[in-house]
Design a protein around this motif. Structure first.
Motif, PDB file in Angstrom:
ATOM      1  N   ALA A  70       0.843  -1.204   0.000  1.00  0.00           N
ATOM      2  CA  ALA A  70       0.000   0.000   0.000  1.00  0.00           C
ATOM      3  C   ALA A  70       0.870   1.243   0.000  1.00  0.00           C
ATOM      4  N   VAL A  71       0.321   2.326  -0.553  1.00  0.00           N
ATOM      5  CA  VAL A  71       1.033   3.601  -0.629  1.00  0.00           C
ATOM      6  C   VAL A  71       0.209   4.676   0.065  1.00  0.00           C
ATOM      7  N   PHE A  72       0.868   5.444   0.913  1.00  0.00           N
ATOM      8  CA  PHE A  72       0.263   6.615   1.556  1.00  0.00           C
ATOM      9  C   PHE A  72       0.713   7.831   0.752  1.00  0.00           C
ATOM     10  N   VAL A  73      -0.221   8.441   0.034  1.00  0.00           N
ATOM     11  CA  VAL A  73       0.079   9.575  -0.845  1.00  0.00           C
ATOM     12  C   VAL A  73      -0.011  10.861  -0.024  1.00  0.00           C
ATOM     13  N   VAL A  94      -4.311   2.321  -1.670  1.00  0.00           N
ATOM     14  CA  VAL A  94      -3.942   3.735  -1.550  1.00  0.00           C
ATOM     15  C   VAL A  94      -4.702   4.412  -0.413  1.00  0.00           C
ATOM     16  N   LEU A  95      -3.933   5.123   0.413  1.00  0.00           N
ATOM     17  CA  LEU A  95      -4.459   6.108   1.358  1.00  0.00           C
ATOM     18  C   LEU A  95      -3.945   7.456   0.871  1.00  0.00           C
ATOM     19  N   SER A  96      -4.852   8.389   0.544  1.00  0.00           N
ATOM     20  CA  SER A  96      -4.450   9.665  -0.042  1.00  0.00           C
ATOM     21  C   SER A  96      -4.781  10.817   0.880  1.00  0.00           C
ATOM     22  N   LYS A 120      -8.224  -1.297  -2.286  1.00  0.00           N
ATOM     23  CA  LYS A 120      -8.748  -0.368  -1.290  1.00  0.00           C
ATOM     24  C   LYS A 120      -8.221   1.036  -1.564  1.00  0.00           C
ATOM     25  N   TYR A 121      -9.128   1.989  -1.530  1.00  0.00           N
ATOM     26  CA  TYR A 121      -8.763   3.401  -1.630  1.00  0.00           C
ATOM     27  C   TYR A 121      -9.480   4.137  -0.516  1.00  0.00           C
ATOM     28  N   MET A 122      -8.739   4.970   0.215  1.00  0.00           N
ATOM     29  CA  MET A 122      -9.326   5.789   1.274  1.00  0.00           C
ATOM     30  C   MET A 122      -8.687   7.166   1.228  1.00  0.00           C
ATOM     31  N   MET A 123      -9.504   8.191   1.477  1.00  0.00           N
ATOM     32  CA  MET A 123      -8.956   9.533   1.623  1.00  0.00           C
ATOM     33  C   MET A 123      -8.706   9.809   3.102  1.00  0.00           C
ATOM     34  N   SER A 124      -7.556  10.385   3.391  1.00  0.00           N
ATOM     35  CA  SER A 124      -7.112  10.588   4.769  1.00  0.00           C
ATOM     36  C   SER A 124      -7.664  11.896   5.335  1.00  0.00           C
ATOM     37  N   GLU A 125      -8.990  11.974   5.459  1.00  0.00           N
ATOM     38  CA  GLU A 125      -9.615  13.171   6.037  1.00  0.00           C
ATOM     39  C   GLU A 125      -9.662  13.009   7.552  1.00  0.00           C
ATOM     40  N   VAL A 347      -7.188   7.593  11.053  1.00  0.00           N
ATOM     41  CA  VAL A 347      -7.299   7.381   9.604  1.00  0.00           C
ATOM     42  C   VAL A 347      -6.373   6.263   9.159  1.00  0.00           C
ATOM     43  N   LEU A 348      -5.183   6.205   9.729  1.00  0.00           N
ATOM     44  CA  LEU A 348      -4.238   5.160   9.353  1.00  0.00           C
ATOM     45  C   LEU A 348      -4.729   3.800   9.843  1.00  0.00           C
ATOM     46  N   GLU A 349      -5.255   3.755  11.062  1.00  0.00           N
ATOM     47  CA  GLU A 349      -5.788   2.497  11.592  1.00  0.00           C
ATOM     48  C   GLU A 349      -6.963   2.003  10.758  1.00  0.00           C
ATOM     49  N   GLU A 350      -7.854   2.916  10.373  1.00  0.00           N
ATOM     50  CA  GLU A 350      -9.016   2.536   9.568  1.00  0.00           C
ATOM     51  C   GLU A 350      -8.587   1.998   8.206  1.00  0.00           C
ATOM     52  N   PHE A 351      -7.608   2.640   7.578  1.00  0.00           N
ATOM     53  CA  PHE A 351      -7.116   2.180   6.280  1.00  0.00           C
ATOM     54  C   PHE A 351      -6.507   0.785   6.390  1.00  0.00           C
ATOM     55  N   ILE A 352      -5.653   0.586   7.378  1.00  0.00           N
ATOM     56  CA  ILE A 352      -5.016  -0.719   7.565  1.00  0.00           C
ATOM     57  C   ILE A 352      -6.074  -1.775   7.853  1.00  0.00           C
ATOM     58  N   SER A 353      -7.062  -1.436   8.678  1.00  0.00           N
ATOM     59  CA  SER A 353      -8.124  -2.395   8.993  1.00  0.00           C
ATOM     60  C   SER A 353      -8.937  -2.760   7.761  1.00  0.00           C
ATOM     61  N   SER A 354      -9.198  -1.790   6.884  1.00  0.00           N
ATOM     62  CA  SER A 354      -9.984  -2.087   5.680  1.00  0.00           C
ATOM     63  C   SER A 354      -9.254  -3.094   4.789  1.00  0.00           C
ATOM     64  N   ILE A 355      -7.924  -3.039   4.778  1.00  0.00           N
ATOM     65  CA  ILE A 355      -7.139  -4.009   4.012  1.00  0.00           C
ATOM     66  C   ILE A 355      -7.168  -5.362   4.708  1.00  0.00           C
ATOM     67  N   GLN A 356      -6.891  -5.371   5.997  1.00  0.00           N
ATOM     68  CA  GLN A 356      -6.785  -6.630   6.734  1.00  0.00           C
ATOM     69  C   GLN A 356      -8.121  -7.344   6.859  1.00  0.00           C
ATOM     70  N   GLU A 357      -9.213  -6.576   6.896  1.00  0.00           N
ATOM     71  CA  GLU A 357     -10.546  -7.159   7.029  1.00  0.00           C
ATOM     72  C   GLU A 357     -11.276  -7.260   5.695  1.00  0.00           C
ATOM     73  N   ASP A 358     -10.639  -6.810   4.615  1.00  0.00           N
ATOM     74  CA  ASP A 358     -11.199  -6.835   3.261  1.00  0.00           C
ATOM     75  C   ASP A 358     -12.603  -6.234   3.232  1.00  0.00           C
ATOM     76  N   ARG A 359     -12.690  -4.953   3.596  1.00  0.00           N
ATOM     77  CA  ARG A 359     -13.973  -4.257   3.610  1.00  0.00           C
ATOM     78  C   ARG A 359     -13.795  -2.832   3.108  1.00  0.00           C
ATOM     79  N   ARG A 360     -14.935  -2.168   2.884  1.00  0.00           N
ATOM     80  CA  ARG A 360     -14.905  -0.779   2.433  1.00  0.00           C
ATOM     81  C   ARG A 360     -14.411   0.117   3.554  1.00  0.00           C
ATOM     82  N   PRO A 361     -13.458   1.018   3.278  1.00  0.00           N
ATOM     83  CA  PRO A 361     -13.037   1.973   4.317  1.00  0.00           C
ATOM     84  C   PRO A 361     -14.134   2.984   4.596  1.00  0.00           C
ATOM     85  N   LEU A 362     -14.082   3.612   5.757  1.00  0.00           N
ATOM     86  CA  LEU A 362     -15.132   4.555   6.158  1.00  0.00           C
ATOM     87  C   LEU A 362     -15.181   5.795   5.274  1.00  0.00           C
TER      88      LEU A 362
END
Length: 402
Positions: A70-73, A94-96, A120-125, A347-362
């Motif tokens: 994964a890449v944190f942009v 990607v976490l952007s 998985k793609y998540m925006m780091s808001e 935000v970082l925990e949620e992104f990592i969890s979405s990958i590890q749990e194979d689900r949509r990020p928040l």
């Protein structure tokens, strides 16, 4: 449950250092594998902290590294969309950082790429993950405010020192103010309130239209005159396209009014987290500065004034034990030690969890492009004298809403 560790790379190493506490707190789930930056000093700092990290000057070269999951942009804003798309096409999640896109074309390409790759793609808001914003989201989801009719978000933060380099040349933030005029940094303002009213959620609401107005530009002209003298180009009248304050009003399909304000060049004390919610059974007002409490009123819960029986505000903290968001209850002890009210960790925990749990990020790609669309739609509205612009439905494809 045993979780596979996520091998993470960062592009934009200088900004990335602000996430050090969050990275350390998640060291049992993340291997920081690589970082990319143009500045050797930045790369050397990362090497000192993480001796085993691989460093790159060339982003495309880093994306060829098969050990990266994964890449944190965290690169300059105008590169977020391109760097995200390239990473996804290289097989990386990607976490952007915000904002996700700056144009309708970028939005379409980013959505298509996420849908096609299935990654998985998540925006780091991170403002969505502060304790108070999470709590209001949790309370709103339980109907404690009744039917929500109006929400406000404001990002008012003096960042003039980030507009330029020491020699007076412009950073990407400076270029943004020089070349654009609208709500140029919208997601801190709209992100939390969009979640409160269920934008893009099943059985939820959708943004319908946006209208924007911008004040005259004075703050940066005065600032550069003070810092570099009247002969500096940025001290000239007309150099800056962006007005000091930008305000947008949005309507949703269900008739909710959203008011946004962005101003990060005017001279004033810190006030970067302004939010308001008005419902038929309650209301919320965020503190305007660190010395002021968040306030809440609930029709069915708040006490009346003993003297005259009038309604009274209460401090939000009174309800924390009962209504703290589950994420804060689980992770608050770690999040509290990171920046942006714990948002950098969450935000970082949620992104990592979405990958590890194979689900949509928040905060998924549809949220990312919808919230970011305020950027380019507000520019169009300002050019048209404040005329309303239609917000596209980024979930619609071939007439089918996902």
């Amino acid at each position: 449950m045993t979780r596979k560790r996520v091998r993470l790379a960062i592009v934009g190493g200088n900004r990335g250092t602000s996430f050090l506490n969050a990275l350390h707190a998640l060291s049992d789930r993340i291997d920081l594998t690589a970082t990319c930056d143009l500045d050797d000093l930045v790369l050397n700092r990362w090497k000192q902290i993480f001796p085993g990290i691989r460093t790159y000057h060339d982003y495309s070269h880093m994306l060829q590294d098969s050990s990266i999951d994964a890449v944190f942009v965290i690169s300059p804003m105008h590169l977020h969309a391109r760097h995200s798309i390239e990473a996804l096409n290289a097989g990386k999640h990607v976490l952007s950082e915000v904002i996700a896109v700056q144009s309708l074309e970028e939005a379409g390409e980013l959505v298509e790429t996420v849908e096609r790759t299935g990654l998985k793609y998540m925006m780091s808001e991170n403002y969505c993950f502060s304790r108070s914003n999470l709590m209001i989201n949790h309370m709103a989801s339980q109907g404690l405010f009744g039917e929500i009719t109006h929400v406000e978000g404001g990002y008012i933060h003096d960042l003039r020192h980030l507009i330029h380099y020491p020699d007076g040349s412009l950073t990407w933030r400076g270029q943004l103010h020089k070349n654009y005029n609208g709500v140029n940094y919208p997601t801190h303002s709209i992100g939390p309130v969009a979640q409160w009213i269920g934008i893009n959620r099943p059985e939820g609401d959708k943004l319908k239209s946006i209208s924007a107005q911008v004040s005259k530009s004075r703050a940066l002209q005065s600032y550069f005159n003070e810092q570099y003298g009247k002969d500096h180009p940025a001290a000239d009248e007309g150099f800056w396209s962006q007005g000091d304050s930008a305000v947008a009003t949005l309507k949703t399909e269900q008739g909710v009014l959203i008011t946004l304000r962005v101003d990060w060049t005017s001279v004033r004390p810190h006030n970067k987290t302004h939010y308001m919610l008005q419902g038929t059974k309650g209301a919320y007002l965020s503190g305007r500065h660190p010395q002021e409490d968040d306030l809440i009123w609930l029709k069915d819960g708040s006490p009346l004034n003993r003297e005259d029986g009038s309604e009274m505000w209460e401090t939000l903290s009174r309800y924390q034990d009962e209504y703290d968001h589950p994420k804060w209850k689980k992770w608050g002890h770690l999040a509290a030690g990171t920046k942006h009210g714990g948002g950098d960790f969450l935000v970082l925990e949620e992104f990592i969890s979405s990958i590890q749990e194979d689900r949509r990020p928040l905060i998924d790609v549809y949220d990312a492009v919808t919230w970011s669309s305020v950027f380019f739609l507000s520019m169009e509205s300002v050019k048209a004298g404040g005329m309303p612009m239609t917000v596209p439905d980024f979930k619609a494809k071939n007439g089918i809403v996902k």
